[in-house]
Scaffold this active site. Structure first.
Site, PDB file in Angstrom:
ATOM      1  CE  LYS A   1     -49.071  27.568  20.487  1.00 34.15           C
ATOM      2  NZ  LYS A   1     -50.442  27.815  20.104  1.00 34.15           N
TER       3      LYS A   1
ATOM      4  CG  ASP B   1     -46.956  24.990  18.307  1.00 28.10           C
ATOM      5  OD1 ASP B   1     -46.976  25.592  17.224  1.00 28.10           O
ATOM      6  OD2 ASP B   1     -47.986  24.624  18.903  1.00 28.10           O
TER       7      ASP B   1
END
Ligand code: C5P
Length: 318
Positions: free
Chosen positions: A29, A156
């Protein structure tokens, strides 16, 4: 992958598990917007972030075994501890405890996401493990349930279970998807030599703010979300922002040279990814990204310059 009846569930009914290896791909990401609020009493900072999954992937394979074991190849082999501290092992144990099955699996990681790079590689591997073991063990949890378990492992992880482009709030663990019809964006990812510690980067932004030398906090992600809807890379480039960037550059001043080199190579915009030290650059299209990556590679400011696109799916079985 072949399927068979797995161990019985709490209701006495057999569950459907996989006999063959279960292979899961999971993306890295970046944060298109990373607004960092004040430090909370629990040690986390309140975030307003826009997560974006990009096409750099790790791959986790799960097989049946008599104990829980982990092996790896690729990025960080020999550096990453494969013991009980590894997020993969912790994810397998967390799922096993939640579903009350034995944590038995042979896990193998093929790693391409750099360690401690600000690309959430550890969280990605935890997300992949949750999906792979859930399938191997036939425990049948939903993505939302896997994301809830993941939230206890890393901020995350829930995003990497889902992927795409998503708004993250809380300490990053609360995610909601953005945009029904996404554009594809093209990136150049400048991988650094060596990582940065995420807690240290957060401590550094607190220090810079206390000293009055940090720029004003970005706050809400509204302008980034509006820019995404315009589907124009130049508009998106102007809206990218990361409150952790000054802290990462303060700890690793050479990152300023990387950012300069990417812009000089013609990128629309560049920023530090998450807590760094990876820097990402927005290109107008795939060919532009390849050109910028080739040019960056010749400057010697980074270990490697890769191209990637996003958004891509979160953890998924392949
Ligand atoms: O959740 P994760 O394990 O990725 O966080 C690592 C560390 O980064 C935390 O222990 C904390 O020091 C810092 N952090 C933070 N605020 C956040 C996310 C992480 O201060 N929102």
């Amino acid at each position: 992958m072949t399927e068979a009846w797995g161990p019985g569930g709490d209701d006495g009914q057999p569950r459907r598990g996989a006999t063959g290896p279960v292979r899961v791909r999971v993306p890295a990401k970046i944060n298109l917007h990373l607004g960092v609020g004040p430090l909370r009493p629990d040690g986390y900072h309140e975030l307003n972030t826009v997560y974006h999954a990009i096409s750099i992937h790790d791959e986790l394979t799960a097989r049946h075994g008599d104990t829980l074991t982990l092996t790896m190849e690729g990025e960080g082999t020999g550096e990453l501890a494969l013991d009980e501290t590894n997020l993969i092992i912790r994810a397998a144990r967390a799922l096993a405890a939640h579903t009350r099955v034995p944590a038995h699996a042979r896990l193998h990681l093929r790693k391409q996401i750099p360690l401690a790079g600000g690309l959430a590689g550890g969280s990605a591997d935890a997300a992949a493990t949750l999906l792979a073991c859930d399938t191997l063990w036939g425990t049948g949890l939903s993505r939302d349930e896997l994301a809830d378990i993941g939230a206890g492992l890393g901020s995350d992880v829930p995003f990497l279970v889902h992927g795409g482009t998503a708004l993250g709030t809380g300490h990053g663990e609360t995610v909601s998807p953005v945009l029904a019809r996404p554009s594809t964006w093209h990136w150049v990812v400048a991988v650094a030599d060596g990582g940065l510690s995420t807690p240290e980067v957060y401590r550094e932004i607190d220090r810079l703010r206390d000293a009055g030398t940090a720029p004003a906090a970005l706050g809400s992600a509204d302008s980034l979300l509006a820019a995404l809807r315009q589907r124009d890379p130049a508009v998106l480039g102007a809206a990218l922002g990361n409150d952790l960037q000054p802290a990462a550059v303060s700890l690793r001043p050479a990152l300023a040279d990387v950012l300069d080199a990417g812009r000089a190579a013609g990128a629309l915009a560049g920023l530090v990814s998450g807590s760094g030290p990876t820097c990402v650059f927005l290109a107008t299209d795939a060919a532009d990204a390849r050109r910028i990556a080739a040019e960056l590679a010749t400057t010697g400011v980074c270990r490697e310059a890769r191209t990637a696109h996003g958004p891509v799916a979160g953890a998924r079985i392949v």
